[in-house]
Design an enzyme around this catalytic site. Structure first.
Site, short mmCIF file in Angstrom:
data_model
loop_
_atom_site.label_atom_id
_atom_site.label_comp_id
_atom_site.label_asym_id
_atom_site.label_seq_id
_atom_site.Cartn_x
_atom_site.Cartn_y
_atom_site.Cartn_z
N SER A 1 0.85 -1.19 0.00
CA SER A 1 0.00 0.00 0.00
C SER A 1 0.88 1.23 0.00
CB SER A 1 -0.90 0.01 1.24
OG SER A 1 -1.55 1.27 1.40
N TYR B 1 -1.67 -0.46 10.12
CA TYR B 1 -1.74 -0.80 8.69
C TYR B 1 -0.44 -0.41 7.99
CZ TYR B 1 -3.76 -0.81 3.95
OH TYR B 1 -4.04 -1.04 2.62
#
Length: 329
Positions: free
Chosen positions: A148, A161
């Site tokens: 990501s 995350y």
């Protein structure tokens, strides 16, 4: 589709495995693979969710789609899954996508949330990679690891995350270098915000309504976010073409460039952005998006409704309509 985007011809079709394939980006990537003639196995933790996804894929593509209940945090379970897919269908392409999203200020999360993110995203990708590589060496196959933009720089209110995705990115780059001699390609994928309906399954802490508001708005706003089905097509193309790295969305590319050229300035600007985000008014328990609540301010409600409209429309097609065990990003 260009010749570079084709998989090897097999009598019954190439075998592909997508972890976290029951919803969101994983489901859209599975659709892309099915449309290209693959026999696709989608793996996740929720059996009911998997069956809904498989039915959707079969009806939409006519392809052979199989399901496997598997917790990627459990290496033995991943070993059994990969072996079964290899023996039954062959293993030409694997995408490790399983993930969780926790949206909260750091004061509202603890070590357990960081551990959960690392177990699911980093160790899930690691287990999948280590178990798949011996079989992929036999087929000179392809491995894609979904990172990501949040792994390329630390994103406020997404720290568990970001930490896990940063580890996934490092793993993908290292494996690409080491596996190249055996004919296996490893692609590191770093998407920015996508309209996957993930705000319905993400977990929110602190001021949950406010956190849900900004996240769902940003994830659905044009220019900031990308259509997830278009993203899935580009990701599958990149994995098939054996690209080493793919970064998706203009904001993600800009963030990567800024962080590479001026990391200190980028970090300071992130600090400014963090001050605009909700404070940790209630550390409490994390809540899933459907339970987080709407912003209380009427203007904030209008902004969320406008920004999130496209993301809300993706919910059903992405199989995100019912909250359940966290299996995919």
């Amino acid at each position: 589709m260009s010749n570079r985007s084709r998989l090897p011809r097999r009598a019954k079709g190439p075998g592909a495995l997508v972890t976290g394939g029951s919803r969101g980006l994983g489901l859209f990537m599975a659709r892309q693979l099915a449309e290209r003639g693959c026999i696709v196995t989608i793996a996740a933790r929720d059996a009911g969710e998997l069956e809904r996804a498989a039915t959707q894929l079969r009806e939409g593509t006519g392809a052979t789609v199989r399901t496997a209940v598997c917790d990627v945090r459990d290496r033995a379970a991943v070993r059994d899954l990969v072996r079964e897919v290899h023996q039954r269908d062959g293993l030409d392409l694997v995408i490790a996508n399983a993930g969780v999203i926790q949206v909260a200020p750091v004061e509202a999360v603890g070590a357990a949330e960081f551990g959960d993110a690392m177990d699911t995203m980093f160790y899930g990708a690691l287990h999948t990679s280590l178990e798949a590589l011996p079989y992929l060496k036999e087929t000179r196959g392809r491995l894609g690891l979904i990172g990501s933009v949040g792994g390329l720089l630390g994103v406020p209110h997404l720290l568990p995350y970001s930490c896990a995705k940063a580890a996934v990115g490092a793993l993908a780059e290292g494996l690409h270098a080491e596996a190249a001699a055996s004919g296996v390609s490893v692609t590191a994928v770093h998407p920015g915000l996508m309209r996957t309906g993930s705000h319905r399954q993400a977990e929110f802490g602190g001021d949950t309504a406010a956190e849900f508001g900004w996240f769902s708005t940003a994830a659905g706003t044009p220019l900031l976010s990308m259509d997830a089905e278009r993203a899935a097509r580009r990701i599958v193309d990149a994995v098939i073409q054996r690209r080493a790295r793919l970064v998706l969305t203009a904001p993600a590319k800009a963030a990567q460039l800024a962080h590479g050229v001026a990391p200190g300035l980028t970090t300071r600007l992130s600090g400014v952005a963090a001050r605009l985000l909700p404070s940790a008014s209630d550390p409490g328990t994390l809540r899933q998006g459907a339970e987080a609540g709407e912003p209380r301010n009427s203007i904030a409600k209008l902004v969320r409704a406008w920004g999130s409209a496209r993301n809300d429309r993706a919910v059903r097609r992405a199989n995100q309509q019912e909250p359940g065990p966290r299996t995919s990003s």
